[in-house]
Structures are given as C-alpha cells and as structure tokens.
Design a protein around this motif. Sequence first.
Motif, PDB file in Angstrom:
ATOM      1  N   PRO A   1      -7.864  -9.673   2.461  1.00 20.34           N
ATOM      2  CA  PRO A   1      -8.284 -10.549   1.472  1.00 20.34           C
ATOM      3  C   PRO A   1      -7.566 -11.608   2.098  1.00 20.34           C
ATOM      4  CG  PRO A   1      -5.995  -9.497   2.303  1.00 20.34           C
ATOM      5  CD  PRO A   1      -7.045  -8.488   2.783  1.00 20.34           C
ATOM      6  N   ASP A   2      -7.566 -12.765   1.654  1.00 13.72           N
ATOM      7  CA  ASP A   2      -7.647 -14.526   2.196  1.00 13.72           C
ATOM      8  C   ASP A   2      -5.879 -14.249   2.944  1.00 13.72           C
ATOM      9  OD1 ASP A   2      -7.407 -16.513   2.872  1.00 13.72           O
ATOM     10  OD2 ASP A   2      -7.599 -17.525   0.466  1.00 13.72           O
TER      11      ASP A   2
ATOM     12  N   LYS B   1      -4.404  -5.424  -0.273  1.00 14.47           N
ATOM     13  CA  LYS B   1      -5.541  -6.246  -0.896  1.00 14.47           C
ATOM     14  C   LYS B   1      -4.290  -7.391  -1.749  1.00 14.47           C
ATOM     15  CE  LYS B   1      -8.534  -4.113   0.646  1.00 14.47           C
ATOM     16  NZ  LYS B   1      -8.368  -3.051   0.881  1.00 14.47           N
ATOM     17  N   THR B   2      -3.264  -7.238  -2.219  1.00 21.61           N
ATOM     18  CA  THR B   2      -2.524  -7.708  -3.012  1.00 21.61           C
ATOM     19  C   THR B   2      -2.244  -8.893  -2.047  1.00 21.61           C
ATOM     20  OG1 THR B   2      -0.847  -6.765  -3.175  1.00 21.61           O
ATOM     21  CG2 THR B   2      -2.403  -6.411  -4.675  1.00 21.61           C
TER      22      THR B   2
ATOM     23  N   GLY C   1     -17.337  -8.304   2.558  1.00 15.30           N
ATOM     24  CA  GLY C   1     -15.820  -8.747   2.565  1.00 15.30           C
ATOM     25  C   GLY C   1     -16.479  -9.876   1.522  1.00 15.30           C
ATOM     26  N   TYR C   2     -15.291 -11.105   1.090  1.00 18.20           N
ATOM     27  CA  TYR C   2     -15.779 -12.491   0.762  1.00 18.20           C
ATOM     28  C   TYR C   2     -13.961 -13.077   0.541  1.00 18.20           C
ATOM     29  CZ  TYR C   2     -15.307 -10.830  -4.244  1.00 18.20           C
ATOM     30  OH  TYR C   2     -15.025 -10.030  -5.181  1.00 18.20           O
ATOM     31  N   ALA C   3     -13.609 -11.984   0.332  1.00 20.46           N
ATOM     32  CA  ALA C   3     -12.197 -12.722   0.114  1.00 20.46           C
ATOM     33  C   ALA C   3     -11.255 -14.065   1.321  1.00 20.46           C
ATOM     34  CB  ALA C   3     -11.279 -11.817  -0.463  1.00 20.46           C
ATOM     35  N   ASN C   4     -11.104 -13.395   2.147  1.00 16.27           N
ATOM     36  CA  ASN C   4     -10.707 -14.146   3.434  1.00 16.27           C
ATOM     37  C   ASN C   4     -12.115 -14.937   4.154  1.00 16.27           C
ATOM     38  OD1 ASN C   4      -8.650 -14.129   5.246  1.00 16.27           O
ATOM     39  ND2 ASN C   4      -9.537 -12.970   7.065  1.00 16.27           N
TER      40      ASN C   4
END
Length: 366
Positions: free
Chosen positions: A2-3, A193-194, A326-329
């Motif tokens: 996650p970010d 992930k949250t 992966g793209y969230a971070n």
Amino acid sequence: MPDLSSFPRHSWLRALRQGLSSIESQSLGYTSPKGLPDARTAVSDYLRRTRGVLADPQRVVLCSGATQAIALLAHVLRNRSVAMEDPGFWLHRMVFRHHGIEPLPIPVDDDGLDVTALANTTASTVLTTPAHQSPTGIVLSPARRTALLEWARAGNLVIEDDYDAEYRYDRAPVGALHALAPDRVIYLGSVSKTLAPGLRLGWMVLPPDLVRPVVSAKSLADTGSSVMDQLAFAALLRSGDYDRHLRLMRRRYLARRNYLLHALREYLPDATVLGAAAGVHLTVRLPDDCDIEDIVRRAASRRVRIDPLSWCYTEPDCAPPGLILGYANLTESQIDTGVRAIAAAVGHSSQVVPDINGKVAPDSGP
C-alpha cells in the motif's frame, strides 16, 4: 504494497491514546491469545457491516497478519490434505511446505478456482482468494461459488483469504463466502494492504471446532499479538477513521491504477492486463516469445523491481510469460518511469527497443 506515506499517523495516535485511556492495567499483561475482547468485538462488528461475515467475537482470533494465520492453520490441519489455487500466492505455498504440507495445485481459469478439478483430488481443505484471486484478480463466478460451498458442506473446509476485498473500483464488492457457510469456511483478513504490513495485524473467523486448537497454536507461537496495536485498531474502527482512510485510499489507488493502465496501453500495447478491477497490483501477460528472466534483469538494472508471474505457479517453468506490477506505493511519475523501463526491457528481449515516445525502433545493440 500500500501507499506507506499515507498511513494515517494522526488518527492512529489518537486511537492509541483513546484505547490507553480506558483500558484496565491488567490488560497490559499476558492476555488471551485470541486477542482483547474489545478488539475482537470491534473487528466482528466491522466484518459484519462491510463483508457480511457472521463473526461471533468468540470465534475471532487476532494474529500477526494473514501469513501467521496460514501458518497456524497449517499446524492445526497438518493431518488433512490441503489444496490451493495455481497460480497462487507463493509465500503461502512456502508456509504450507515449511509445515510439511505439499499443497495440491488446483487450476484457475476465467471463472476462478476450478471446483470440479478440486473435487477430483483427495483434498479436504482448500485455500482460495475468491473476491480477488491472487495474482490474476479474477472473481470467483456465482456458479463456482455455489459449487465450492457444496463441496465444503460435504465435510470439507474452505480457507477464504479475503485478499484486497476493500479495494474495488469498477463494480460493487463481492460478498464473502463465509456468510453462506460459517461452519465450513475459515475467514482470513488483515490490515497489510489497508494500513501497513509493518503493523502485523490480522484476524481469523473460525468454525467452532477449530477455535480451541488454533488458540492453543497461537499461544505456543507468541502468547498473543501486540496489545497496543489491538487497542489502537479497535478505536480506529469505532471512530470511523478506518472507513474514512479506506475511502481516501480507494480514490488515490483508482487514479494510480488508471495511470498505469494508460501507460501500459501507450508503451506495452501487446500486453494483456488482468486484475484491474480491484486491489493494489496488476498482472500483465506478455507475448509468448518474451524472455521474462531477461526482462526482470534489464528492468532491475534501471532500478525498477518487478516480480515474474512464474513465482506464483507450482511449476514455474510451465507458467505463461507475465509480470506482477504493484502501483499503490508509487507516484504517477514513478509509474511512467517504471513502465518505460519495462517496455525497453521487453523491446530488448524482442530485439526492438521503444524510444522515449513509446514508438518501436530496431535494436541498435546491447
């Protein structure tokens, strides 16, 4: 991933202060390996409200993420024949093997787990990710859900890893299997992930007959999870700050997903994208003539890390050519740089190299 920069630090600190202000001193000692009663009740209420999970707090066990949950279940279920999706999360396969279980591979197609193939094995337990298959992102179809529940009601167990269920972008969330067969489905979830993987906080919702052996295994593993994290998370759930954080992240991840899809269309038009409807990663299938190992090495030389899809297969050499992105971070600029690096690596692998505008020119050498 996650970010991590978006972790709600202020909300977490406020929640921790609220929890500490009301907790009795004795709860800071050795408590039940299940977890604090208040934290289990808060998790139970949240799962009932958001996922339709019939989570009696007495059947909730808090643990150090989904990976520990798998390890505890592998210990408790070590005399059963276990199956898992193929492809599936490589780490969970390793955890089973570490506990002496070689999971039977069950193929996944466009409808998800092949339940007919499962029924034709000796497995009495299966690990599955029905809401967002890991790593393909496929949602288990209604017909397969029905078939899987019928298989479970025949005396078998389903371990439902509710992977990435919080992040759906293009359609309504899919309900949890647990709600339809709570005595035959073991439900797993976590905050990796949250919120952040570093919290090491997750949960299991167990059938009644598994609560005692799993709690015993948890006690012997670590005597219980962090009281401080349980306090903070329970307060975060009750205050509504967790829901607000998820709403914020859904918007942010949707924008980053869309940017990644745009970059893939521009720089890798021959790629097939899977799993875009949910989660924090995409699976990308590449043409059959691509050398994935070479692509991964060339991308790494440009400081871009990508995981090959083959890691998720029981027989990696038989896997189709693909990557997990992966793209969230990542920022949009990092996404653009990363996809260009991958496109250049794919171009070298195919003896052509995309230029900076994404156009393809003949390879002029190494």
